[in-house]
Design a protein around this motif. Structure first.
Motif, PDB file in Angstrom:
ATOM      1  N   LEU A 126      -6.930 -17.674 -60.964  1.00 43.18           N
ATOM      2  CA  LEU A 126      -5.691 -17.284 -60.291  1.00 43.18           C
ATOM      3  C   LEU A 126      -5.205 -15.917 -60.780  1.00 43.18           C
ATOM      4  CD1 LEU A 126      -3.381 -18.000 -58.375  1.00 43.18           C
ATOM      5  CD2 LEU A 126      -2.247 -19.162 -60.295  1.00 43.18           C
ATOM      6  N   GLU A 127      -5.262 -15.701 -62.082  1.00 41.08           N
ATOM      7  CA  GLU A 127      -4.849 -14.407 -62.629  1.00 41.08           C
ATOM      8  C   GLU A 127      -5.783 -13.292 -62.176  1.00 41.08           C
ATOM      9  OE1 GLU A 127      -2.114 -13.554 -64.370  1.00 41.08           O
ATOM     10  OE2 GLU A 127      -1.492 -15.592 -63.825  1.00 41.08           O
ATOM     11  N   LEU A 128      -7.059 -13.591 -62.081  1.00 41.26           N
ATOM     12  CA  LEU A 128      -8.021 -12.570 -61.652  1.00 41.26           C
ATOM     13  C   LEU A 128      -7.851 -12.223 -60.181  1.00 41.26           C
ATOM     14  CD1 LEU A 128     -11.211 -13.825 -63.537  1.00 41.26           C
ATOM     15  CD2 LEU A 128      -9.803 -11.836 -64.085  1.00 41.26           C
ATOM     16  N   ASP A 138     -15.635 -15.732 -49.285  1.00 40.44           N
ATOM     17  CA  ASP A 138     -16.449 -16.428 -50.293  1.00 40.44           C
ATOM     18  C   ASP A 138     -15.578 -17.316 -51.176  1.00 40.44           C
ATOM     19  OD1 ASP A 138     -18.785 -15.337 -49.394  1.00 40.44           O
ATOM     20  OD2 ASP A 138     -18.859 -13.729 -50.895  1.00 40.44           O
ATOM     21  N   ILE A 139     -14.411 -16.809 -51.571  1.00 40.55           N
ATOM     22  CA  ILE A 139     -13.526 -17.598 -52.438  1.00 40.55           C
ATOM     23  C   ILE A 139     -13.032 -18.835 -51.701  1.00 40.55           C
ATOM     24  CG2 ILE A 139     -11.295 -17.611 -53.607  1.00 40.55           C
ATOM     25  CD1 ILE A 139     -11.754 -14.736 -54.394  1.00 40.55           C
ATOM     26  N   ILE A 140     -12.666 -18.681 -50.415  1.00 40.00           N
ATOM     27  CA  ILE A 140     -12.224 -19.839 -49.634  1.00 40.00           C
ATOM     28  C   ILE A 140     -13.332 -20.891 -49.579  1.00 40.00           C
ATOM     29  CG2 ILE A 140     -11.661 -20.633 -47.316  1.00 40.00           C
ATOM     30  CD1 ILE A 140     -10.042 -18.140 -46.893  1.00 40.00           C
ATOM     31  N   SER A 141     -14.563 -20.445 -49.323  1.00 42.51           N
ATOM     32  CA  SER A 141     -15.682 -21.383 -49.246  1.00 42.51           C
ATOM     33  C   SER A 141     -15.915 -22.072 -50.595  1.00 42.51           C
ATOM     34  CB  SER A 141     -16.939 -20.627 -48.808  1.00 42.51           C
ATOM     35  OG  SER A 141     -18.053 -21.484 -48.784  1.00 42.51           O
ATOM     36  N   ASP A 142     -15.837 -21.312 -51.701  1.00 39.99           N
ATOM     37  CA  ASP A 142     -16.069 -21.900 -53.026  1.00 39.99           C
ATOM     38  C   ASP A 142     -14.946 -22.855 -53.413  1.00 39.99           C
ATOM     39  OD1 ASP A 142     -18.499 -20.674 -53.504  1.00 39.99           O
ATOM     40  OD2 ASP A 142     -17.586 -18.851 -54.316  1.00 39.99           O
ATOM     41  N   LEU A 143     -13.716 -22.523 -53.045  1.00 37.79           N
ATOM     42  CA  LEU A 143     -12.610 -23.436 -53.331  1.00 37.79           C
ATOM     43  C   LEU A 143     -12.778 -24.747 -52.566  1.00 37.79           C
ATOM     44  CD1 LEU A 143      -9.504 -21.037 -53.365  1.00 37.79           C
ATOM     45  CD2 LEU A 143     -10.600 -22.134 -55.313  1.00 37.79           C
ATOM     46  N   PHE A 195      -6.113  -7.843 -52.958  1.00 36.65           N
ATOM     47  CA  PHE A 195      -5.989  -8.605 -51.722  1.00 36.65           C
ATOM     48  C   PHE A 195      -4.688  -8.214 -51.018  1.00 36.65           C
ATOM     49  CE2 PHE A 195      -8.609 -11.569 -54.306  1.00 36.65           C
ATOM     50  CZ  PHE A 195      -9.699 -11.656 -53.455  1.00 36.65           C
ATOM     51  N   SER A 196      -4.671  -8.388 -49.727  1.00 37.94           N
ATOM     52  CA  SER A 196      -3.427  -8.171 -48.991  1.00 37.94           C
ATOM     53  C   SER A 196      -2.423  -9.234 -49.386  1.00 37.94           C
ATOM     54  CB  SER A 196      -3.703  -8.229 -47.491  1.00 37.94           C
ATOM     55  OG  SER A 196      -4.074  -9.555 -47.113  1.00 37.94           O
ATOM     56  N   PRO A 197      -1.129  -8.966 -49.301  1.00 38.94           N
ATOM     57  CA  PRO A 197      -0.129  -9.974 -49.684  1.00 38.94           C
ATOM     58  C   PRO A 197      -0.314 -11.299 -48.944  1.00 38.94           C
ATOM     59  CG  PRO A 197       0.898  -7.836 -49.401  1.00 38.94           C
ATOM     60  CD  PRO A 197      -0.516  -7.689 -48.936  1.00 38.94           C
ATOM     61  N   ALA A 198      -0.599 -11.228 -47.646  1.00 32.26           N
ATOM     62  CA  ALA A 198      -0.781 -12.471 -46.886  1.00 32.26           C
ATOM     63  C   ALA A 198      -2.050 -13.195 -47.336  1.00 32.26           C
ATOM     64  CB  ALA A 198      -0.848 -12.157 -45.391  1.00 32.26           C
ATOM     65  N   GLY A 199      -3.121 -12.438 -47.525  1.00 33.26           N
ATOM     66  CA  GLY A 199      -4.374 -13.066 -47.974  1.00 33.26           C
ATOM     67  C   GLY A 199      -4.247 -13.673 -49.360  1.00 33.26           C
ATOM     68  N   LEU A 200      -3.570 -12.959 -50.273  1.00 30.89           N
ATOM     69  CA  LEU A 200      -3.371 -13.497 -51.624  1.00 30.89           C
ATOM     70  C   LEU A 200      -2.539 -14.772 -51.585  1.00 30.89           C
ATOM     71  CD1 LEU A 200      -3.728 -13.231 -54.664  1.00 30.89           C
ATOM     72  CD2 LEU A 200      -1.700 -11.756 -54.714  1.00 30.89           C
ATOM     73  N   GLY A 201      -1.524 -14.797 -50.718  1.00 29.17           N
ATOM     74  CA  GLY A 201      -0.704 -16.007 -50.606  1.00 29.17           C
ATOM     75  C   GLY A 201      -1.519 -17.204 -50.151  1.00 29.17           C
ATOM     76  N   GLU A 202      -2.438 -16.979 -49.199  1.00 27.21           N
ATOM     77  CA  GLU A 202      -3.287 -18.080 -48.733  1.00 27.21           C
ATOM     78  C   GLU A 202      -4.221 -18.571 -49.837  1.00 27.21           C
ATOM     79  OE1 GLU A 202      -3.377 -16.119 -44.243  1.00 27.21           O
ATOM     80  OE2 GLU A 202      -5.187 -16.167 -45.500  1.00 27.21           O
ATOM     81  N   LEU A 203      -4.822 -17.631 -50.585  1.00 28.36           N
ATOM     82  CA  LEU A 203      -5.710 -18.021 -51.679  1.00 28.36           C
ATOM     83  C   LEU A 203      -4.947 -18.769 -52.770  1.00 28.36           C
ATOM     84  CD1 LEU A 203      -7.938 -14.825 -52.059  1.00 28.36           C
ATOM     85  CD2 LEU A 203      -8.536 -16.987 -50.960  1.00 28.36           C
ATOM     86  N   GLU A 204      -3.720 -18.329 -53.059  1.00 28.67           N
ATOM     87  CA  GLU A 204      -2.910 -19.011 -54.064  1.00 28.67           C
ATOM     88  C   GLU A 204      -2.576 -20.431 -53.634  1.00 28.67           C
ATOM     89  OE1 GLU A 204      -0.516 -15.255 -56.142  1.00 28.67           O
ATOM     90  OE2 GLU A 204       0.381 -16.380 -54.481  1.00 28.67           O
ATOM     91  N   ASP A 205      -2.311 -20.620 -52.333  1.00 24.99           N
ATOM     92  CA  ASP A 205      -2.006 -21.967 -51.839  1.00 24.99           C
ATOM     93  C   ASP A 205      -3.226 -22.883 -51.981  1.00 24.99           C
ATOM     94  OD1 ASP A 205      -0.591 -24.054 -50.527  1.00 24.99           O
ATOM     95  OD2 ASP A 205      -1.616 -23.548 -48.657  1.00 24.99           O
ATOM     96  N   LEU A 206      -4.383 -22.393 -51.584  1.00 26.54           N
ATOM     97  CA  LEU A 206      -5.602 -23.199 -51.716  1.00 26.54           C
ATOM     98  C   LEU A 206      -5.912 -23.471 -53.189  1.00 26.54           C
ATOM     99  CD1 LEU A 206      -7.941 -21.581 -49.027  1.00 26.54           C
ATOM    100  CD2 LEU A 206      -6.698 -23.739 -48.866  1.00 26.54           C
TER     101      LEU A 206
END
Length: 557
Positions: free
Chosen positions: A354-356, A512-517, A437-448
């Motif tokens: 998450l920090e990375l 890739d991160i979405i798929s790995d999560l 990451f874009s703010p919207a993209g980072l928010g989605e990754l943080e939620d997942l």
């Protein structure tokens, strides 16, 4: 020679009987006895009583020492209450010797018959193991009877007189013989019972018997110390403190052994009763006198065996106690705790991810990758430990638990590899090029990411408690995550169509991160399937069969 062989065969049967009782009781009540010892740590008197009761059940102070030292090595038992448990164990051994020297020869055939019937008819469950312990009790009583019968004519042989005559002059030699027999038989109780029987038959004098009793107590102390050599300083300190108490008791009593023998013969006519009474009084008085000295001995043990910092504590298993392998229930509990520890390391790796995703910290990325080596190390240790557990001794419930533990451990090891791959991708595609990451993209990754971490914690809870409602919730979370993963992928593609610069730069890494999560979430949620299957909550479909094949192997469905 035949007389000597008969005596030795009786001794062998006595040792085997005590071993069967100990293993049978530990297999049935091992986890409960472990909890009793753990809960007693708040009070020394309670700890003393716990050691006494546990040893009375398993008929072995050595078995109690293994349990207590295991707790101490894992940091779950402080030294002072641990020493109180060991003192109580010594009194428990003396009490069992007192009970077993009553004339119970009539009870032996009843126990053997009932135990064999119970064991053969219920071999795979707890009742069968109780039958095993009953067989052991019957063998102990039978062995005592055989030794008495074989020893009756022993004094008629001059060779036998010469053999036992070597134990009539030197108190130190007699004590060492008693210690040696207790160590060879792995049972001070067997040594005491044999000593009482030989004294009753006139084979040895009462003075020799007193020295043998003191030596048998010393032998159990040396056994405990040797058994903890492979443990850390905390586990070895407990055995060392117990040995100090026994050495002090021996040094105080041995100079007065001839006078004690004369006093016992004057007060108690029966030599067997004299030996058993001395053993009970000696252990009780020694242990009660030692209780006020526990703190002083604990400080001495800390000075002799100080704690040493471990350069890399993550690489060393904390809970895989080799001494518990003979008791499958305890060994499975140890393996489960180590598996949960692997889960904690995975949680740390996920927090770093998450920090990375938010920052470009190259040092934290390298540290996270190193954590996967720790996961691999512990995974190998748990796998080898589980392989050493005898599968033949496991009942149906324990066999399923064995499978659940190894399945969780494998899944966590796979999760560590996936997280390592995620971090490597972030290093190469984001940190190296100083991208964001874009703010919207980072928010989605943080939620997942938050959902993956929550499902990891929930999955570990399901593994620990086998709660059906939590398992159903975990399966529902898996379906919810799949829907979110698809939705966030479409939203990312919409941003690409809108020519968002940051989305274009990190598009491949983002997907890739979405798929790995998603893969990580599936591994964590798979903990629910064994619980749901045991409750009959999985429908008999092709999906259910695939789940069972993945969890238990091809033959499970």
């Amino acid at each position: 020679m035949l007389i000597l062989l008969n005596i030795l065969s009786g001794v062998a049967l006595l040792v085997w009987g005590t071993h069967i009782v100990r293993t049978g009781i530990l297999r049935v009540f091992g986890a409960e006895l472990r909890r009793v010892l753990g809960r007693s740590a708040n009070s020394r008197l309670r700890a003393f009583g716990a050691g006494l009761c546990v040893t009375s059940l398993v008929q072995s102070s050595n078995a109690t020492a293994v349990l207590a030292s295991s707790f101490a090595a894992q940091g779950l038992l402080l030294l002072a209450p641990g020493l109180a448990i060991m003192l109580g164990a010594d009194v428990g051994t003396a009490l069992m010797a007192r009970v077993l020297t009553f004339d119970l020869s009539w009870l032996s055939p009843i126990l053997l018959l009932g135990g064999v019937v119970l064991f053969l008819t219920c071999k795979q469950n707890r009742a069968g193991q109780i039958g095993r312990a009953v067989i052991g009790l019957g063998l102990i009583l039978l062995a005592l009877h055989l030794i008495v019968e074989a020893a009756q004519p022993v004094m008629q042989g001059e060779g036998i007189k010469v053999l036992f005559g070597t134990l009539t002059g030197d108190s130190m030699l007699d004590t060492l013989v008693g210690a040696a027999f207790a160590m060879l038989s792995y049972s001070s109780l067997a040594a005491i019972l044999l000593t009482a029987t030989l004294a009753a038959s006139g084979v040895i004098s009462l003075k020799v018997a007193v020295c043998l009793v003191v030596g048998a107590n010393l032998g159990s102390g040396f056994l405990a110390a040797i058994g903890t050599l492979g443990q850390n300083a905390a586990g070895r300190r407990l055995a060392l403190g117990s040995l100090f108490f026994k050495l002090a008791g021996a040094l105080l009593v041995l100079p007065f052994a001839p006078y004690i023998a004369r006093g016992l013969s004057f007060l108690i006519a029966n030599p067997r009763e004299s030996v058993v009474t001395f053993h009970l009084l000696y252990n009780t008085l020694r242990c009660l006198a030692s209780m006020p000295l526990i703190d002083a001995v604990a400080r001495l043990c800390h000075r002799m065996l100080p704690d040493r910092a471990d350069a890399n504590p993550e690489l060393r298993p904390l809970y895989l106690d080799p001494g518990a392998l003979s008791t499958p229930t305890l060994a499975l509990a140890n393996a489960a705790r180590e598996a949960l520890r692997i889960g904690d390391i995975i949680r740390t790796m996920l927090d770093n991810v998450l920090e990375l995703m938010r920052t470009n910290n190259a040092e934290q990325a390298r540290a996270t990758i190193r954590l996967d080596d720790d996961v691999d190390q512990l995974y190998t240790a748990v796998k080898i430990y589980l392989a050493r557990i005898s599968r033949e001794q496991l009942d149906e419930a324990d066999s399923r638990r064995w499978t659940d533990i190894i399945t969780l451990t494998i899944n966590l090891e796979h999760a560590g590899d996936i997280v390592e791959r995620v971090v490597t991708n972030i290093q190469e595609k984001k940190i190296l090029h100083r991208l964001q990451f874009s703010p919207a993209g980072l928010g989605e990754l943080e939620d997942l990411h938050a959902r993956v971490v929550a499902n990891l914690q929930l999955g570990l809870s399901v593994f620990l408690n086998s709660d059906l409602k939590s398992a159903e919730r975990l399966l529902a979370e898996k379906e919810r995550f799949r829907d979110l993963e698809r939705s966030y992928s479409y939203l990312h593609l919409d941003r690409l169509a809108g020519q968002s610069q940051r989305s274009l730069e990190t598009s491949a890494l983002h997907l890739d991160i979405i798929s790995d999560l998603k893969r990580l979430n599936s591994l964590f949620c798979s903990t629910a399937y064994p619980v749901l299957d045991a409750a009959g909550a999985l429908r008999d479909t092709r999906l259910r069969r695939r789940v069972l094949d993945a969890t238990y192997g091809k033959d499970a469905a």
